[in-house]
Design a protein around this motif. Structure first.
Motif: not given
Length: 287
Positions: A101-125
């Motif tokens: 959803s975050s990546m699609t939202g960035a594409e919709m606005t033409d705003f440069k967003v570097y997206t990181v998959d934390s491969l985690a949850l909670s404090y891992g993120l």
């Protein structure tokens, strides 16, 4: 002049006081559903205590949903007027559709967003986002920070003691036979987020004492080998057990810093009351 980097996270991560007060950190909440009722996972719409009370009394099994692409687009549309770019750190894509959803939202606005998959949850993120802020203070660019964070996802260590088998059963993650056997034998399953961002069972114990010993043995090994001195304990409405784990940890690592916090509501829905997660990061290969 625009500011260099906006930081984005979702509420599967642990929202620290630092993040709440940081002028460049923006938190996008997930949604929690009880039947036709919908709540925002912001700690205000539905407090932690209210969530657990509802989970006990409600006939409807709670569910979560990711923020929509439109929600992200709305945020990114505002941020592109103020920032040159953003770095968004999200829950493992294997467990949540939030990053999509975050990546699609960035594409919709033409705003440069570097997206990181934390491969985690909670404090891992959350730990990755904290690390990113430090790297920004050191003068690294958004692209360099993103590359470093992606490399450091494998440094995360976590051991999760599931506290409420009925929550897994109601959510369809455990069969009726497994639930019955686990309840009768008082089995406590331990799961782990792997380096691929997947949740996998790694062991089962038969008592609270043995469960704590299991978690502490692994922390002690990394403390002795790597000098780990910062640990996080996230819990599902059991602060006393979290404090007990901390006290035992400090017996072999008296100088360690230990953060204790609640599992976010969007995680508690799945993990259940009584869950205890023990986490830390090994030193990154490159500093």
């Amino acid at each position: 002049m625009k500011k260099p980097i906006a930081w984005i996270m979702d509420t599967t991560g642990y929202v620290t006081e630092q993040f709440k007060s940081h002028p460049d950190v923006y938190i996008v909440p997930l949604n929690i559903h009880f039947g036709s009722e919908e709540f925002i996972d912001d700690g205000i719409d539905l407090s932690n205590d209210e969530l657990y009370a509802r989970m006990k009394s409600s006939k409807d099994f709670p569910k979560t949903s990711q923020p929509s692409a439109g929600k992200f687009a709305e945020l990114y549309e505002k941020l592109k007027e103020e920032y040159e770019c953003a770095i968004a750190v999200h829950a493992s894509a294997k467990l949540s559709g939030t990053i999509a959803s975050s990546m699609t939202g960035a594409e919709m606005t033409d705003f440069k967003v570097y997206t990181v998959d934390s491969l985690a949850l909670s404090y891992g993120l959350s730990g990755l986002l904290e690390r990113g802020l430090k790297l920004q203070d050191q003068g690294l660019s958004a692209e360099e920070i993103t590359q470093r964070l992606e490399q450091e996802t494998t440094d995360f260590r976590n051991f999760i003691l599931i506290g409420n088998l009925s929550q897994l059963y109601k959510g369809g993650r455990m069969s009726g036979a497994q639930y019955y056997i686990g309840s009768v034998l008082k089995i406590k399953p331990i799961v782990q987020l792997t380096e691929k961002g997947e949740l996998e069972p790694i062991d089962k114990v038969r008592s609270h004492k043995k469960a704590l010993a299991y978690l502490l043995d692994r922390a002690k090994a990394d403390h002795e080998q790597y000098g780990i001195d910062y640990f996080q304990i996230m819990h599902g409405h059991i602060p006393e057990q979290a404090e007990e784990l901390k006290a035992e940890l400090l017996k072999f690592a008296p100088e360690a810093e230990v953060l204790i916090g609640n599992l976010s509501s969007s995680l508690a829905v799945h993990a259940g009351e009584g869950t205890l997660a023990f986490m830390w990061r090994r030193p990154p290969a490159s500093v």
